[in-house]
Design a protein around this motif. Structure first.
Motif, PDB file in Angstrom:
ATOM      1  N   TYR A 123       0.863  -1.168   0.000  1.00 55.00           N
ATOM      2  CA  TYR A 123       0.000   0.000   0.000  1.00 55.00           C
ATOM      3  C   TYR A 123       0.909   1.231   0.000  1.00 55.00           C
ATOM      4  CZ  TYR A 123      -3.983   2.951   1.038  1.00 55.00           C
ATOM      5  OH  TYR A 123      -4.965   3.912   0.976  1.00 55.00           O
ATOM      6  N   PRO A 124       0.670   2.187  -0.897  1.00 55.76           N
ATOM      7  CA  PRO A 124       1.622   3.292  -1.095  1.00 55.76           C
ATOM      8  C   PRO A 124       2.059   4.020   0.176  1.00 55.76           C
ATOM      9  CG  PRO A 124      -0.031   3.326  -2.814  1.00 55.76           C
ATOM     10  CD  PRO A 124      -0.461   2.260  -1.827  1.00 55.76           C
ATOM     11  N   ASP A 125       1.191   4.181   1.139  1.00 57.02           N
ATOM     12  CA  ASP A 125       1.579   4.884   2.370  1.00 57.02           C
ATOM     13  C   ASP A 125       2.698   4.182   3.132  1.00 57.02           C
ATOM     14  OD1 ASP A 125      -0.417   6.647   1.712  1.00 57.02           O
ATOM     15  OD2 ASP A 125      -1.746   6.116   3.372  1.00 57.02           O
ATOM     16  N   PHE A 126       2.896   2.892   2.867  1.00 56.61           N
ATOM     17  CA  PHE A 126       3.903   2.117   3.593  1.00 56.61           C
ATOM     18  C   PHE A 126       5.151   1.851   2.766  1.00 56.61           C
ATOM     19  CE2 PHE A 126      -0.053   1.545   5.728  1.00 56.61           C
ATOM     20  CZ  PHE A 126       0.297   1.618   7.062  1.00 56.61           C
ATOM     21  N   ALA A 127       5.228   2.441   1.591  1.00 56.54           N
ATOM     22  CA  ALA A 127       6.398   2.262   0.726  1.00 56.54           C
ATOM     23  C   ALA A 127       7.715   2.652   1.414  1.00 56.54           C
ATOM     24  CB  ALA A 127       6.217   3.040  -0.571  1.00 56.54           C
ATOM     25  N   PRO A 128       7.748   3.698   2.238  1.00 60.04           N
ATOM     26  CA  PRO A 128       9.017   4.034   2.887  1.00 60.04           C
ATOM     27  C   PRO A 128       9.596   2.906   3.755  1.00 60.04           C
ATOM     28  CG  PRO A 128       7.522   5.896   3.020  1.00 60.04           C
ATOM     29  CD  PRO A 128       6.725   4.730   2.497  1.00 60.04           C
ATOM     30  N   ASP A 129       8.742   1.999   4.223  1.00 63.36           N
ATOM     31  CA  ASP A 129       9.226   0.883   5.042  1.00 63.36           C
ATOM     32  C   ASP A 129       9.908  -0.201   4.202  1.00 63.36           C
ATOM     33  OD1 ASP A 129       8.324   1.967   7.496  1.00 63.36           O
ATOM     34  OD2 ASP A 129       6.297   1.243   7.069  1.00 63.36           O
ATOM     35  N   LEU A 130       9.779  -0.104   2.886  1.00 67.52           N
ATOM     36  CA  LEU A 130      10.418  -1.044   1.969  1.00 67.52           C
ATOM     37  C   LEU A 130      11.537  -0.326   1.228  1.00 67.52           C
ATOM     38  CD1 LEU A 130       7.548  -2.306   2.529  1.00 67.52           C
ATOM     39  CD2 LEU A 130       7.781  -3.375   0.308  1.00 67.52           C
ATOM     40  N   GLU A 131      12.325   0.406   1.965  1.00 71.04           N
ATOM     41  CA  GLU A 131      13.344   1.298   1.416  1.00 71.04           C
ATOM     42  C   GLU A 131      14.280   0.622   0.428  1.00 71.04           C
ATOM     43  OE1 GLU A 131      16.922   4.214   3.068  1.00 71.04           O
ATOM     44  OE2 GLU A 131      15.775   3.002   4.489  1.00 71.04           O
ATOM     45  N   PHE A 132      14.623  -0.647   0.660  1.00 73.83           N
ATOM     46  CA  PHE A 132      15.598  -1.318  -0.183  1.00 73.83           C
ATOM     47  C   PHE A 132      14.963  -2.352  -1.115  1.00 73.83           C
ATOM     48  CE2 PHE A 132      17.810   0.145   3.625  1.00 73.83           C
ATOM     49  CZ  PHE A 132      18.741   0.984   3.036  1.00 73.83           C
ATOM     50  N   ALA A 133      13.637  -2.314  -1.239  1.00 69.15           N
ATOM     51  CA  ALA A 133      12.924  -3.177  -2.181  1.00 69.15           C
ATOM     52  C   ALA A 133      12.636  -2.389  -3.459  1.00 69.15           C
ATOM     53  CB  ALA A 133      11.617  -3.664  -1.562  1.00 69.15           C
ATOM     54  N   ASN A 134      12.319  -3.112  -4.517  1.00 71.94           N
ATOM     55  CA  ASN A 134      11.915  -2.493  -5.773  1.00 71.94           C
ATOM     56  C   ASN A 134      10.391  -2.533  -5.837  1.00 71.94           C
ATOM     57  OD1 ASN A 134      11.769  -1.508  -8.414  1.00 71.94           O
ATOM     58  ND2 ASN A 134      11.900  -3.572  -9.264  1.00 71.94           N
ATOM     59  N   ILE A 135       9.758  -1.442  -5.480  1.00 71.04           N
ATOM     60  CA  ILE A 135       8.300  -1.375  -5.512  1.00 71.04           C
ATOM     61  C   ILE A 135       7.900  -1.104  -6.960  1.00 71.04           C
ATOM     62  CG2 ILE A 135       6.255  -0.188  -4.658  1.00 71.04           C
ATOM     63  CD1 ILE A 135       7.969   0.438  -2.127  1.00 71.04           C
ATOM     64  N   THR A 136       7.255  -2.097  -7.566  1.00 73.86           N
ATOM     65  CA  THR A 136       7.020  -2.073  -9.007  1.00 73.86           C
ATOM     66  C   THR A 136       5.767  -1.310  -9.423  1.00 73.86           C
ATOM     67  OG1 THR A 136       5.744  -4.118  -8.950  1.00 73.86           O
ATOM     68  CG2 THR A 136       8.153  -4.310  -9.253  1.00 73.86           C
ATOM     69  N   GLY A 137       4.858  -1.096  -8.494  1.00 72.76           N
ATOM     70  CA  GLY A 137       3.597  -0.458  -8.848  1.00 72.76           C
ATOM     71  C   GLY A 137       2.534  -1.450  -9.289  1.00 72.76           C
ATOM     72  N   LYS A 138       2.889  -2.733  -9.378  1.00 69.58           N
ATOM     73  CA  LYS A 138       1.905  -3.759  -9.709  1.00 69.58           C
ATOM     74  C   LYS A 138       1.053  -4.053  -8.473  1.00 69.58           C
ATOM     75  CE  LYS A 138       4.742  -6.140 -13.124  1.00 69.58           C
ATOM     76  NZ  LYS A 138       5.399  -7.418 -13.448  1.00 69.58           N
ATOM     77  N   LYS A 139      -0.143  -4.562  -8.713  1.00 71.19           N
ATOM     78  CA  LYS A 139      -1.038  -4.894  -7.599  1.00 71.19           C
ATOM     79  C   LYS A 139      -0.526  -6.090  -6.796  1.00 71.19           C
ATOM     80  CE  LYS A 139      -5.290  -2.878  -9.295  1.00 71.19           C
ATOM     81  NZ  LYS A 139      -5.200  -1.766  -8.403  1.00 71.19           N
ATOM     82  N   VAL A 140       0.112  -7.037  -7.470  1.00 69.01           N
ATOM     83  CA  VAL A 140       0.643  -8.237  -6.811  1.00 69.01           C
ATOM     84  C   VAL A 140       2.024  -8.520  -7.380  1.00 69.01           C
ATOM     85  CG1 VAL A 140       0.300 -10.713  -6.376  1.00 69.01           C
ATOM     86  CG2 VAL A 140      -1.679  -9.194  -6.516  1.00 69.01           C
ATOM     87  N   GLU A 141       2.944  -8.891  -6.513  1.00 71.83           N
ATOM     88  CA  GLU A 141       4.295  -9.267  -6.925  1.00 71.83           C
ATOM     89  C   GLU A 141       4.674 -10.608  -6.301  1.00 71.83           C
ATOM     90  OE1 GLU A 141       6.659  -8.616  -8.926  1.00 71.83           O
ATOM     91  OE2 GLU A 141       6.073  -6.648  -9.678  1.00 71.83           O
ATOM     92  N   HIS A 142       5.432 -11.381  -7.070  1.00 73.52           N
ATOM     93  CA  HIS A 142       5.997 -12.644  -6.572  1.00 73.52           C
ATOM     94  C   HIS A 142       7.485 -12.604  -6.874  1.00 73.52           C
ATOM     95  CE1 HIS A 142       6.839 -17.107  -7.491  1.00 73.52           C
ATOM     96  NE2 HIS A 142       7.081 -16.872  -6.226  1.00 73.52           N
ATOM     97  N   ASP A 143       8.293 -12.710  -5.833  1.00 73.72           N
ATOM     98  CA  ASP A 143       9.743 -12.732  -5.980  1.00 73.72           C
ATOM     99  C   ASP A 143      10.290 -13.773  -5.019  1.00 73.72           C
ATOM    100  OD1 ASP A 143      12.531 -12.259  -5.981  1.00 73.72           O
ATOM    101  OD2 ASP A 143      12.239 -10.143  -6.461  1.00 73.72           O
ATOM    102  N   ASP A 144      10.733 -14.898  -5.577  1.00 75.68           N
ATOM    103  CA  ASP A 144      11.273 -16.010  -4.796  1.00 75.68           C
ATOM    104  C   ASP A 144      10.180 -16.542  -3.854  1.00 75.68           C
ATOM    105  OD1 ASP A 144      13.287 -17.842  -4.034  1.00 75.68           O
ATOM    106  OD2 ASP A 144      13.946 -16.554  -2.399  1.00 75.68           O
ATOM    107  N   ILE A 145      10.391 -16.503  -2.556  1.00 71.48           N
ATOM    108  CA  ILE A 145       9.393 -17.039  -1.612  1.00 71.48           C
ATOM    109  C   ILE A 145       8.389 -15.979  -1.164  1.00 71.48           C
ATOM    110  CG2 ILE A 145      10.922 -18.865  -0.767  1.00 71.48           C
ATOM    111  CD1 ILE A 145      11.345 -17.122   1.792  1.00 71.48           C
TER     112      ILE A 145
END
Length: 182
Positions: A123-145
């Motif tokens: 959810y965009p308001d929580f993007a700062p907590d994923l500082e070192f992730a690549n937030i793609t803007g997609k509704k759902v993401e799957h990366d490894d596990i």
């Protein structure tokens, strides 16, 4: 049969827990609703109380194939401050079990640095907590596990992605078709 723990903390977003639970059950998963504090009755963010199957103290970690963290407030906050929840997430990560989080809940994984360098949705308001992730803007993401989703509006797509990852694309297609006709 895949065993999926869905963690319910006081104030969880009801759709983000129950839609994936329903879809995964249709796919054949052993879905277990887990109360993370107090008794089995867990009030959601919008006043809907859900009766969990077990408490977090009753979990058999070795049975887990996937753990799901619904978002919502204060549900996400309550998950994040619970040491037993954090321990379960660390255990899942160390074993390579699937870890899924939706809406605000990916922020927990971000703060734990589990999403560093990974594609993620939140959810965009929580993007700062994923500082070192690549937030793609997609509704759902799957990366490894890790399976992450943007919010309540993505609950169905989140559930279908979980089915695809755990049971295969054909099962996800079949369940998607089946629920359209109900």
């Amino acid at each position: 049969m895949a065993t999926v723990f869905i963690l319910l903390a006081r104030g969880f977003e009801e759709c983000e827990a129950l839609v994936p639970a329903d879809l995964l059950k249709r796919a054949g998963a052993n879905v277990i609703l887990v109360a993370t504090e107090g008794g089995l009755a867990v009030p959601g963010a919008h006043g809907i109380t859900v009766t969990a199957d077990i408490t977090i103290d009753e979990i058999r970690k070795e049975d887990m194939d996937c753990v799901i963290l619904p978002g919502g407030l204060p549900g996400t906050t309550n998950l994040a401050k619970n040491p037993r929840v954090l321990d379960l997430i660390e255990y899942a990560a160390s074993r390579g079990n699937y870890i899924a989080a939706i809406c605000a809940a990916p922020s927990i994984l971000g703060k734990m640095r589990l999403l560093d360098g990974r594609n993620a949705a939140v959810y965009p308001d929580f993007a700062p907590d994923l500082e070192f992730a690549n937030i793609t803007g997609k509704k759902v993401e799957h990366d490894d596990i890790f399976i992450t989703a943007e919010g309540m509006g993505a609950s169905f797509e989140f559930g279908f992605k979980l089915i695809e990852v755990m049971f295969g694309a054909q099962t996800a297609t079949d369940i998607r078709a089946a629920v359209r006709h109900i």
